[in-house]
Scaffold this active site. Structure first.
Site, PDB file in Angstrom:
ATOM      1  N   SER A 145       0.872  -1.191  -0.064  1.00 13.87           N
ATOM      2  CA  SER A 145       0.048  -0.255   0.108  1.00 13.87           C
ATOM      3  C   SER A 145       0.979   1.183  -0.125  1.00 13.87           C
ATOM      4  O   SER A 145       1.889   1.236   0.263  1.00 13.87           O
ATOM      5  CB  SER A 145      -0.826   0.021   1.436  1.00 13.87           C
ATOM      6  N   TYR A 158      -1.586   0.492  10.622  1.00 16.03           N
ATOM      7  CA  TYR A 158      -1.674  -0.009   9.234  1.00 16.03           C
ATOM      8  C   TYR A 158      -0.352   0.385   8.455  1.00 16.03           C
ATOM      9  O   TYR A 158       0.316  -0.242   7.848  1.00 16.03           O
ATOM     10  CB  TYR A 158      -2.685   0.343   8.735  1.00 16.03           C
TER      11      TYR A 158
END
Length: 261
Positions: A145, A158
């Site tokens: 990501s 995250y």
């Protein structure tokens, strides 16, 4: 009439896709199957996998990447289904849980993100690396990501998990240098799927607000197209790291909204 001396048709390429029950994993499994790959799609939700199999003809197996016994069963199924030779493993299983600052961190959620994104990637890679080596034409594709690249407020858990995946990709590329195995990292920015923000925020209204005013966030199919391109490229071509964002997103904190892009 077929010549008796004609060369046999090449065997289709084979792939395992984790996280295949929804979103980018599902789209990637379907896209590779459409491209002629033999796909073993795996995820925890077997009912969703059954729908995918009915739609695309892929093979499926219920797998939890955080459980060693489950991953051992995956390795055995690869041995049985593909004669122990595998051309690609796609690490799509992952996810984000929560949006708290470090000072209010839900450490159970942090552990869950680490176990799925980081340890899960390592566990599945370790189990399937012999089959990738045996194929003589292997690829390890990790879906990380843009959260692995730049921190943002309330995203630290995250950020850390995806940065861990990024480092696995970098280390693997060094460790496997000289072997016929590519290591590819795909790092999407804003992608609108049916579950990602809903799972993270736990509320449909809050999830919808993430995309307010963004006319064209990326879709799961956009990401699957890039993944398929990377895997279908000639084996000597390695896309080390591909960052993909919608046009409206210049950075994690810079998104054009309500501008008709």
């Amino acid at each position: 009439m077929t010549s008796p001396h004609a060369a046999p048709a090449p065997k289709p390429l084979t792939a395992v896709v984790t996280g295949a029950s929804s979103g980018i994993g599902r789209a990637s499994a379907a896209r590779l199957a459409a491209d002629g790959w033999r796909v073993l799609a795996v995820a925890r939700r077997e009912d969703r996998l059954a729908e995918l199999a009915a739609d695309t003809g892929v093979e499926t197996l219920g797998v939890d990447v955080t459980d060693q016994g489950s991953v051992d069963a995956l390795s055995a199924r690869v041995q049985e289904l593909f004669d122990g030779e595998l051309n690609a493993v796609l690490h799509i299983a992952g996810g984000a849980f929560g949006l708290e600052p470090v000072g209010a961190a839900d450490l159970d959620a942090w552990q869950r993100m680490y176990d799925t994104n980081v340890a899960g990637t390592a566990r599945v890679t370790k189990a399937l690396l012999p089959a990738l080596r045996a194929s003589g034409r292997g690829s390890i594709l990790i879906l990380s990501s843009t959260a692995a690249q730049v921190a943002y407020e309330n995203g630290s858990g995250y950020n850390a998990a995806k940065a861990g995946q990024h480092m696995i990709a970098d280390a693997l590329r060094l460790e496997l240098n000289g072997e016929p195995i590519r290591v590819i990292e795909i790092a999407p920015g804003m992608v609108r799927t049916e579950e990602f923000s809903l799972v993270r925020l736990g509320d449909a209204e809050a999830a919808a607000k993430v995309y307010d005013g963004v006319e064209h966030p990326l879709t799961a199919q956009d990401c699957a197209d890039v993944i398929a391109y990377a895997l279908n490229a000639p084996q000597h071509v390695n896309l080390d790291l591909v960052t993909i964002r919608p046009l409206a997103q210049a950075a994690a904190h810079k998104v054009a909204r309500n501008r008709g892009l």
